[in-house]
Design a protein around this motif. Sequence first.
Motif, PDB file in Angstrom:
ATOM      1  N   UNK A 260     133.970  76.231  38.127  1.00  0.00           N
ATOM      2  CA  UNK A 260     134.863  76.397  39.274  1.00  0.00           C
ATOM      3  C   UNK A 260     134.071  76.396  40.587  1.00  0.00           C
ATOM      4  N   UNK A 261     132.892  76.986  40.565  1.00  0.00           N
ATOM      5  CA  UNK A 261     132.018  77.004  41.746  1.00  0.00           C
ATOM      6  C   UNK A 261     131.598  75.583  42.125  1.00  0.00           C
ATOM      7  N   UNK A 262     131.204  74.786  41.133  1.00  0.00           N
ATOM      8  CA  UNK A 262     130.825  73.400  41.409  1.00  0.00           C
ATOM      9  C   UNK A 262     131.993  72.641  42.038  1.00  0.00           C
ATOM     10  N   UNK A 263     133.174  72.813  41.470  1.00  0.00           N
ATOM     11  CA  UNK A 263     134.362  72.126  41.992  1.00  0.00           C
ATOM     12  C   UNK A 263     134.672  72.592  43.413  1.00  0.00           C
ATOM     13  N   UNK A 264     134.550  73.893  43.650  1.00  0.00           N
ATOM     14  CA  UNK A 264     134.830  74.466  44.964  1.00  0.00           C
ATOM     15  C   UNK A 264     133.900  73.858  46.021  1.00  0.00           C
ATOM     16  N   UNK A 265     132.614  73.749  45.703  1.00  0.00           N
ATOM     17  CA  UNK A 265     131.648  73.193  46.659  1.00  0.00           C
ATOM     18  C   UNK A 265     131.912  71.712  46.892  1.00  0.00           C
TER      19      UNK A 265
ATOM     20  N   UNK B 257     122.108  72.220  38.978  1.00  0.00           N
ATOM     21  CA  UNK B 257     123.090  72.387  37.910  1.00  0.00           C
ATOM     22  C   UNK B 257     122.511  73.179  36.750  1.00  0.00           C
ATOM     23  N   UNK B 258     121.282  72.851  36.376  1.00  0.00           N
ATOM     24  CA  UNK B 258     120.639  73.518  35.243  1.00  0.00           C
ATOM     25  C   UNK B 258     120.416  74.991  35.524  1.00  0.00           C
ATOM     26  N   UNK B 259     119.984  75.313  36.723  1.00  0.00           N
ATOM     27  CA  UNK B 259     119.738  76.715  37.076  1.00  0.00           C
ATOM     28  C   UNK B 259     121.018  77.534  36.974  1.00  0.00           C
TER      29      UNK B 259
ATOM     30  N   UNK C 167     122.795  82.572  33.375  1.00  0.00           N
ATOM     31  CA  UNK C 167     122.544  83.639  34.331  1.00  0.00           C
ATOM     32  C   UNK C 167     121.130  84.167  34.268  1.00  0.00           C
ATOM     33  N   UNK C 168     120.271  83.499  33.489  1.00  0.00           N
ATOM     34  CA  UNK C 168     118.892  83.969  33.344  1.00  0.00           C
ATOM     35  C   UNK C 168     118.048  83.701  34.578  1.00  0.00           C
ATOM     36  N   UNK C 169     118.378  82.627  35.314  1.00  0.00           N
ATOM     37  CA  UNK C 169     117.582  82.266  36.489  1.00  0.00           C
ATOM     38  C   UNK C 169     117.944  83.190  37.643  1.00  0.00           C
ATOM     39  N   UNK C 170     116.928  83.779  38.240  1.00  0.00           N
ATOM     40  CA  UNK C 170     117.145  84.683  39.356  1.00  0.00           C
ATOM     41  C   UNK C 170     117.299  83.896  40.658  1.00  0.00           C
ATOM     42  N   UNK C 171     118.400  84.124  41.370  1.00  0.00           N
ATOM     43  CA  UNK C 171     118.685  83.479  42.645  1.00  0.00           C
ATOM     44  C   UNK C 171     118.571  81.954  42.564  1.00  0.00           C
ATOM     45  N   UNK C 172     119.450  81.321  41.797  1.00  0.00           N
ATOM     46  CA  UNK C 172     119.444  79.850  41.732  1.00  0.00           C
ATOM     47  C   UNK C 172     119.656  79.238  43.109  1.00  0.00           C
TER      48      UNK C 172
ATOM     49  N   UNK D 115     124.245  75.346  45.139  1.00  0.00           N
ATOM     50  CA  UNK D 115     124.634  74.010  44.699  1.00  0.00           C
ATOM     51  C   UNK D 115     124.814  73.096  45.909  1.00  0.00           C
ATOM     52  N   UNK D 116     124.186  71.920  45.841  1.00  0.00           N
ATOM     53  CA  UNK D 116     124.191  70.923  46.912  1.00  0.00           C
ATOM     54  C   UNK D 116     123.629  71.482  48.213  1.00  0.00           C
ATOM     55  N   UNK D 117     122.844  72.571  48.085  1.00  0.00           N
ATOM     56  CA  UNK D 117     122.177  73.197  49.237  1.00  0.00           C
ATOM     57  C   UNK D 117     123.166  73.692  50.296  1.00  0.00           C
ATOM     58  N   UNK D 118     124.251  74.296  49.835  1.00  0.00           N
ATOM     59  CA  UNK D 118     125.249  74.866  50.751  1.00  0.00           C
ATOM     60  C   UNK D 118     125.423  76.349  50.438  1.00  0.00           C
TER      61      UNK D 118
END
Length: 398
Positions: A132-137, A156-158, A163-168, A171-174
Amino acid sequence: MNMLSIWPTLVILGLTILILSPKRAFSFLDTAPVAHQHRLDSIDGLRGILASAVVFHHFVMTAYNMKQGTSGLPPSPFYAFIGPGAVSIFFMITGYLFWGRLLDRQRNIKWLDLYINRAFRIYPLYLLLIVAYFIFVIRHVGVATAQTHGETVAQLSQWLFFGLVNQPIPFLNHPEYLGVVGQTWSLHYEWLFYMSLPLLAIVAREKATVAITASTLIVLLFGSGVVDDLNVVFIEHFVIGMLTASLLRSYPKLRGHGVIRSVFAIVAVASAIFLSGSPYSKLGTVLLGISFFLVASGASVFGILTASGTKRLGNVSYSIYLLHGLVINILMQFPRYNANLVFTVQRFWLVTFLTYGFIIAISIATYYVIERGGIRLGRRVIQHLPTGATRSSSVLAE
């Protein structure tokens, strides 16, 4: 009454608990508790209160800043504190439950089952949010970006990696759309704790776990050098939960309920909010730890935490916590909605009530369909493992 008044939030929360309380109307939200002698209804109810606190923290802060043209935490000790304070207690609950079960099971732990259970408990709803976040952006900025395909795949991978990656990377640098998923930061620390469990299981076999956990907490709180590191503060919260589990097993007479315990639990939380300034301070951590110990030992806060409506709210707390940012950000795409937020104080609190109710309704649906579906799927996966006949799908399940 103004936008930062406390009592409207308490009224909204109380009304929600009453609405969820009828025995038959919402019985589908009731789940059989895990067969465990140390599981308490008060902990389940506490989750619902904590998730709701995060919602009110973010919503009031966002609306206040919109009206005032400001940013950051609102000038209210209550609303500035309850969001991060709630997450701090969530960490204590995790430490309490999983450390406690390490103490009880000792060597009889099926690690593969545990991590499969955790993955299917956490990831399905997380995946829904991230998609949903990807679609929203994309809806707001489009698919044409200046970044390379490799950078997009990395982002996308992060975000998709449990949720393992800290502070991904946004998305699309926004970064302006991170409010949709901002609450997912805590999952990183939850996973770090889960990954530490095999090592903690070795320590759990020792007899002096009270001394071990107490001394660890003292060193973290009052040791020099690293105590100001926020990561260490989060470890303190997990250790408080662990110490609580050790104390209640070593000294069962500490358990009990009653008016005095409930009063002290409330006083400790109120003191943390209005005296400590932050749940990440030493004073705030200690006071929240005292309140959590009292609840874990049996304090029901005058029956509020054990009420059927509160426990049902607790059952859907993961959906409430994870999805509220998405719901709020979608609603704020409508100019009329935003206008009502800042038009009058009365209109603001009406919108707050309706928004919170909508979040609860969405959370009930996602809990029933996605969360419970993920749990069932995880159990089926475990049953089909090569040694499925000897496995227990509920081992260390929360």
